[in-house]
Write a protein that holds these residues in place. Sequence first.
Motif, PDB file in Angstrom:
ATOM      1  N   PHE A 151       0.864  -1.198   0.000  1.00 10.50           N
ATOM      2  CA  PHE A 151       0.000   0.000   0.000  1.00 10.50           C
ATOM      3  C   PHE A 151       0.889   1.232   0.000  1.00 10.50           C
ATOM      4  O   PHE A 151       1.698   1.415   0.919  1.00 10.50           O
ATOM      5  CB  PHE A 151      -0.895  -0.001   1.250  1.00 10.50           C
ATOM      6  N   ASN A 152       0.692   2.090  -0.987  1.00 10.98           N
ATOM      7  CA  ASN A 152       1.610   3.218  -1.175  1.00 10.98           C
ATOM      8  C   ASN A 152       1.558   4.277  -0.084  1.00 10.98           C
ATOM      9  O   ASN A 152       2.581   4.712   0.395  1.00 10.98           O
ATOM     10  CB  ASN A 152       1.332   3.895  -2.522  1.00 10.98           C
ATOM     11  N   GLY A 153       0.360   4.698   0.285  1.00 11.58           N
ATOM     12  CA  GLY A 153       0.249   5.793   1.261  1.00 11.58           C
ATOM     13  C   GLY A 153      -0.625   5.382   2.435  1.00 11.58           C
ATOM     14  O   GLY A 153      -1.190   4.283   2.466  1.00 11.58           O
ATOM     15  N   GLU A 154      -0.742   6.276   3.403  1.00 13.62           N
ATOM     16  CA  GLU A 154      -1.452   5.977   4.641  1.00 13.62           C
ATOM     17  C   GLU A 154      -2.942   5.663   4.373  1.00 13.62           C
ATOM     18  O   GLU A 154      -3.480   4.706   4.930  1.00 13.62           O
ATOM     19  CB  GLU A 154      -1.298   7.181   5.590  1.00 13.62           C
ATOM     20  N   ALA A 155      -3.565   6.458   3.491  1.00 12.80           N
ATOM     21  CA  ALA A 155      -5.006   6.256   3.241  1.00 12.80           C
ATOM     22  C   ALA A 155      -5.241   4.862   2.657  1.00 12.80           C
ATOM     23  O   ALA A 155      -6.160   4.138   3.057  1.00 12.80           O
ATOM     24  CB  ALA A 155      -5.528   7.312   2.273  1.00 12.80           C
ATOM     25  N   GLN A 156      -4.362   4.481   1.752  1.00 12.63           N
ATOM     26  CA  GLN A 156      -4.503   3.156   1.135  1.00 12.63           C
ATOM     27  C   GLN A 156      -4.253   2.040   2.154  1.00 12.63           C
ATOM     28  O   GLN A 156      -4.927   1.017   2.149  1.00 12.63           O
ATOM     29  CB  GLN A 156      -3.469   3.072   0.020  1.00 12.63           C
ATOM     30  N   TYR A 157      -3.295   2.296   3.043  1.00 13.37           N
ATOM     31  CA  TYR A 157      -2.991   1.309   4.085  1.00 13.37           C
ATOM     32  C   TYR A 157      -4.205   1.108   5.000  1.00 13.37           C
ATOM     33  O   TYR A 157      -4.565  -0.018   5.345  1.00 13.37           O
ATOM     34  CB  TYR A 157      -1.773   1.778   4.893  1.00 13.37           C
ATOM     35  N   GLN A 158      -4.853   2.235   5.357  1.00 13.94           N
ATOM     36  CA  GLN A 158      -6.035   2.136   6.246  1.00 13.94           C
ATOM     37  C   GLN A 158      -7.161   1.364   5.556  1.00 13.94           C
ATOM     38  O   GLN A 158      -7.815   0.530   6.162  1.00 13.94           O
ATOM     39  CB  GLN A 158      -6.517   3.527   6.672  1.00 13.94           C
ATOM     40  N   ASN A 178       4.450  -2.621   8.739  1.00 12.26           N
ATOM     41  CA  ASN A 178       4.783  -1.207   8.563  1.00 12.26           C
ATOM     42  C   ASN A 178       5.875  -1.101   7.500  1.00 12.26           C
ATOM     43  O   ASN A 178       6.430  -2.125   7.069  1.00 12.26           O
ATOM     44  CB  ASN A 178       5.179  -0.568   9.906  1.00 12.26           C
ATOM     45  N   PRO A 179       6.194   0.130   7.043  1.00 16.16           N
ATOM     46  CA  PRO A 179       7.149   0.258   5.937  1.00 16.16           C
ATOM     47  C   PRO A 179       8.499  -0.416   6.228  1.00 16.16           C
ATOM     48  O   PRO A 179       9.106  -1.007   5.319  1.00 16.16           O
ATOM     49  CB  PRO A 179       7.309   1.773   5.792  1.00 16.16           C
ATOM     50  N   GLY A 180       8.951  -0.385   7.484  1.00 15.46           N
ATOM     51  CA  GLY A 180      10.243  -1.004   7.818  1.00 15.46           C
ATOM     52  C   GLY A 180      10.187  -2.525   7.677  1.00 15.46           C
ATOM     53  O   GLY A 180      11.094  -3.158   7.107  1.00 15.46           O
ATOM     54  N   GLU A 181       9.116  -3.103   8.176  1.00 18.63           N
ATOM     55  CA  GLU A 181       8.961  -4.568   8.072  1.00 18.63           C
ATOM     56  C   GLU A 181       8.849  -5.002   6.612  1.00 18.63           C
ATOM     57  O   GLU A 181       9.381  -6.037   6.200  1.00 18.63           O
ATOM     58  CB  GLU A 181       7.713  -5.002   8.855  1.00 18.63           C
ATOM     59  N   LEU A 182       8.159  -4.159   5.845  1.00 19.71           N
ATOM     60  CA  LEU A 182       8.003  -4.439   4.417  1.00 19.71           C
ATOM     61  C   LEU A 182       9.373  -4.435   3.721  1.00 19.71           C
ATOM     62  O   LEU A 182       9.699  -5.330   2.922  1.00 19.71           O
ATOM     63  CB  LEU A 182       7.086  -3.363   3.814  1.00 19.71           C
ATOM     64  N   ALA A 183      10.188  -3.447   4.067  1.00 21.82           N
ATOM     65  CA  ALA A 183      11.516  -3.330   3.448  1.00 21.82           C
ATOM     66  C   ALA A 183      12.386  -4.552   3.791  1.00 21.82           C
ATOM     67  O   ALA A 183      13.204  -4.988   2.984  1.00 21.82           O
ATOM     68  CB  ALA A 183      12.185  -2.047   3.905  1.00 21.82           C
ATOM     69  N   GLN A 184      12.196  -5.087   4.993  1.00 22.02           N
ATOM     70  CA  GLN A 184      12.973  -6.283   5.358  1.00 22.02           C
ATOM     71  C   GLN A 184      12.571  -7.481   4.509  1.00 22.02           C
ATOM     72  O   GLN A 184      13.396  -8.290   4.101  1.00 22.02           O
ATOM     73  CB  GLN A 184      12.754  -6.618   6.825  1.00 22.02           C
ATOM     74  N   LEU A 185      11.277  -7.600   4.252  1.00 21.61           N
ATOM     75  CA  LEU A 185      10.799  -8.740   3.457  1.00 21.61           C
ATOM     76  C   LEU A 185      11.200  -8.616   1.996  1.00 21.61           C
ATOM     77  O   LEU A 185      11.548  -9.599   1.346  1.00 21.61           O
ATOM     78  CB  LEU A 185       9.266  -8.807   3.511  1.00 21.61           C
ATOM     79  N   GLU A 186      11.098  -7.398   1.450  1.00 23.11           N
ATOM     80  CA  GLU A 186      11.384  -7.162   0.027  1.00 23.11           C
ATOM     81  C   GLU A 186      12.405  -6.039  -0.105  1.00 23.11           C
ATOM     82  O   GLU A 186      12.056  -4.887  -0.391  1.00 23.11           O
ATOM     83  CB  GLU A 186      10.081  -6.814  -0.724  1.00 23.11           C
ATOM     84  N   PRO A 187      13.684  -6.345   0.085  1.00 21.75           N
ATOM     85  CA  PRO A 187      14.692  -5.281   0.153  1.00 21.75           C
ATOM     86  C   PRO A 187      14.894  -4.497  -1.140  1.00 21.75           C
ATOM     87  O   PRO A 187      15.401  -3.385  -1.099  1.00 21.75           O
ATOM     88  CB  PRO A 187      15.977  -6.043   0.530  1.00 21.75           C
ATOM     89  N   VAL A 192       7.959   2.638   0.793  1.00 21.25           N
ATOM     90  CA  VAL A 192       6.614   3.213   0.645  1.00 21.25           C
ATOM     91  C   VAL A 192       6.200   3.829   1.980  1.00 21.25           C
ATOM     92  O   VAL A 192       6.763   3.489   3.031  1.00 21.25           O
ATOM     93  CB  VAL A 192       5.560   2.144   0.248  1.00 21.25           C
ATOM     94  N   GLU A 193       5.225   4.728   1.931  1.00 19.61           N
ATOM     95  CA  GLU A 193       4.770   5.354   3.181  1.00 19.61           C
ATOM     96  C   GLU A 193       3.629   4.583   3.826  1.00 19.61           C
ATOM     97  O   GLU A 193       3.357   4.741   5.005  1.00 19.61           O
ATOM     98  CB  GLU A 193       4.310   6.787   2.894  1.00 19.61           C
ATOM     99  N   GLY A 194       2.965   3.750   3.076  1.00 19.34           N
ATOM    100  CA  GLY A 194       1.819   3.024   3.621  1.00 19.34           C
ATOM    101  C   GLY A 194       2.245   1.807   4.442  1.00 19.34           C
ATOM    102  O   GLY A 194       2.410   1.857   5.654  1.00 19.34           O
ATOM    103  N   GLY A 195       2.443   0.718   3.774  1.00 19.86           N
ATOM    104  CA  GLY A 195       2.809  -0.529   4.446  1.00 19.86           C
ATOM    105  C   GLY A 195       2.404  -1.698   3.577  1.00 19.86           C
ATOM    106  O   GLY A 195       2.259  -1.549   2.360  1.00 19.86           O
ATOM    107  N   GLY A 196       2.201  -2.829   4.216  1.00 21.72           N
ATOM    108  CA  GLY A 196       1.871  -4.001   3.413  1.00 21.72           C
ATOM    109  C   GLY A 196       0.961  -4.957   4.157  1.00 21.72           C
ATOM    110  O   GLY A 196       0.683  -4.800   5.355  1.00 21.72           O
ATOM    111  N   ALA A 197       0.457  -5.938   3.429  1.00 23.42           N
ATOM    112  CA  ALA A 197      -0.285  -7.055   4.028  1.00 23.42           C
ATOM    113  C   ALA A 197       0.388  -8.316   3.512  1.00 23.42           C
ATOM    114  O   ALA A 197       0.521  -8.499   2.292  1.00 23.42           O
ATOM    115  CB  ALA A 197      -1.749  -7.003   3.616  1.00 23.42           C
TER     116      ALA A 197
END
Length: 420
Positions: A151-158, A178-187, A192-197
């Motif tokens: 998810f690119n931004g906060e609104a999309q993440y929500q 969160n963006p940090g955890e996402l970066a660890q999974l896919e370096p 991104v500012e949003g995050g991931g699922a």
Amino acid sequence: MTVEFAMPGEQEDVVIVGAGVVGLTSALMLQRLGRSVVVIDPNPPGSGASYGNAGTIADFAIAPVGSPTLLKRLPSLVFDRQGPFSIRQGALLALLPWLAQFAWQSLPGRSENNMRAIAALTLDAGVRWQSLAADLEAQHLIQNKGCLYVFNGEAQYQAGRHDMRRRQAFGVKVELLNPGELAQLEPHLPQVEGGGAFFPDALSVSDPGHLVRLIAARAEADGVQILPESVVRLSAQKRHVVLQLGNGQRVTARQVVIAAGAHSKFLADQVGDLVPLETERGYHLEYDGESERVLRPVCAAESGFYMSPMAGRLRVAGTVELGGVKAPPTPERLAFLSQRMRDIFPDLKAASRSWLGFRPSMPDSRPVISESRVGRQIVYAFGHGHIGLTLAPMTASLVAALIQNTLPEISLNDYRADRF
Ligand SMILES: Cc1cc2nc3c(=O)[nH]c(=O)nc-3n(C[C@H](O)[C@H](O)[C@H](O)COP(=O)(O)OP(=O)(O)OC[C@H]3O[C@@H](n4cnc5c(N)ncnc54)[C@H](O)[C@@H]3O)c2cc1C
């Protein structure tokens, strides 16, 4: 191998129309149940939608395409050629009846009900595929690194978070990142500012076309016959079904399964089942030698496509274009995918090849797994939309129950051809 069909005047046992992943998994299962199966398809096995998909065994993809959120945006989407969901202007008039059904199915209560019906089919897809892959000795084609939505931004993440809560209620296992955890999974992905699922248990296929060819080969080894012809007409008689082939030949069968993907409608129409089947045209680009850009299928949620690492290449597959099976590829759709990829990986070279495929789509995103109005002489297995690869083994089990007249694993009411 010599292929012998019934002599003139003789009758086939079960004929399956369509050698996609749905038709072939059904053929394999029925042959093993002691039936004698002929599959008819003018094209090589697994060369339709089953070839070019994103390869996710998406047991988590229980959300129907039609949702209250999409419904709000539908009017603007009709004119937007740049978004992930588009409509070919020239096809708009012909699409209106389907769009009306789609809009109706996107209302909150209906959308929730559709999700429930889809979840009943998907939730053990991974286990079924693992077992089928072991049977085919194709475990090397199955990856178990999960799948990811970004998810690119906060609104999309929500919005994504809300969507994931709904899925969790149906048993989907998902972790929000969160963006940090996402970066660890896919370096290699940009921040991104949003995050991931993250769907940790999801499987994926590193070469769907190859996998389907292996199913065809195993089915043939078990005695299934594959006839390279098209079915142009069919009619149900009292004790058998007559199929007219493109070469003028007539084939009669005790029972027929229509599994011709997005092309199934004209066959069902001939039986009197006027199903609202359309196609959501989907595209892919492939980038040779770039499979390590991501470690697992990653869905760019806002743009509606997956980046899937495949054997020797990165496949970027997705987007939706309503517009029928006849029109040629729309260059803007491929340009959309290509531009989004350059936004994510600016150093990416031009794609090595492109593809257009036809998702067989019902307005409620539920497949048709059903007897026809003439009964179990003709059985339907089409309309699997975005998740036909995922659902093929479960569909095969349900088709087998219909053909064999045994108790299906789940009730088939939600997938009936006459539900509209
Ligand atoms: C871009 C894209 C990405 C996708 N990603 C995923 C994914 O990640 N995971 C997932 O689960 N699903 C995915 N899908 C959906 C999935 O690919 C389809 O739902 C699935 O392949 C449908 O399988 P099928 O066997 O019904 O149809 P097909 O594979 O299209 O097979 C139908 C066959 O019927 C034959 N046929 C047609 N007419 C006739 C006739 N008159 N006589 C005889 N034969 C006929 C055709 O030649 C064809 O071989 C994706 C689809 C697209 C387009």
